[in-house]
Design an enzyme around this catalytic site. Structure first.
Site, PDB file in Angstrom:
ATOM      1  N   GLU A   1       0.833  -1.214   0.000  1.00 41.38           N
ATOM      2  CA  GLU A   1       0.000   0.000   0.000  1.00 41.38           C
ATOM      3  C   GLU A   1       0.865   1.260   0.000  1.00 41.38           C
ATOM      4  OE1 GLU A   1      -3.035   1.955  -0.755  1.00 41.38           O
ATOM      5  OE2 GLU A   1      -3.680  -0.007  -0.023  1.00 41.38           O
TER       6      GLU A   1
ATOM      7  N   GLU B   1       1.912   6.261  -7.067  1.00 44.47           N
ATOM      8  CA  GLU B   1       0.832   7.125  -7.560  1.00 44.47           C
ATOM      9  C   GLU B   1       1.224   8.592  -7.453  1.00 44.47           C
ATOM     10  OE1 GLU B   1      -2.886   6.279  -5.678  1.00 44.47           O
ATOM     11  OE2 GLU B   1      -3.161   4.427  -6.799  1.00 44.47           O
TER      12      GLU B   1
END
Length: 125
Positions: A71, A78
């Site tokens: 994560e 991102e």
């Protein structure tokens, strides 16, 4: 010029500060990481209550660490991809999707480990 042992230690410890800052930023900005945090607290409480064995703790900790690692890497990727280009580009979309898939795979594996560790105990009640 050689650095002193105390300055090397200071630099080493400062690296931990950066890492904890990164976790804090990700927790504040990423809904999915907050969901993983709640899931982790639930798993810890359940493991404590059900008195799981040391080897089970090892599996649960490893699985949880894998999910958090995926994560956090997904979040970093991102952010970097958004910094490179805000335009809709197939390559950036594919990169983001692959990183999200890593989180999904880690989460599925962690869920399977959780089921193997916890479900037998929960069904024995």
């Amino acid at each position: 010029m050689k650095s002193s042992p105390s300055s090397s230690l200071h630099a080493f410890l400062r690296g931990f500060g950066h890492a904890f800052r990164g976790i804090g930023i990700a927790l504040r900005t990423q809904r999915n990481l907050r969901i993983h945090a709640v899931a982790l607290m639930t798993v810890i409480a359940l493991g404590w209550e059900l008195q799981i064995a040391i080897w089970e703790w090892c599996a649960v900790i490893l699985a949880s660490g894998l999910v958090w690692t995926a994560e956090l890497a997904n979040t970093a990727l991102e952010w970097l991809a958004d910094r490179v280009s805000r335009e809709r580009e197939d390559a950036i979309r594919d990169i983001k999707d692959a990183a999200a898939a890593a989180v999904l795979v880690a989460s599925i594996a962690a869920s399977a480990i959780g089921a193997l560790v916890f479900l037998p105990r929960l069904f024995s009640f």
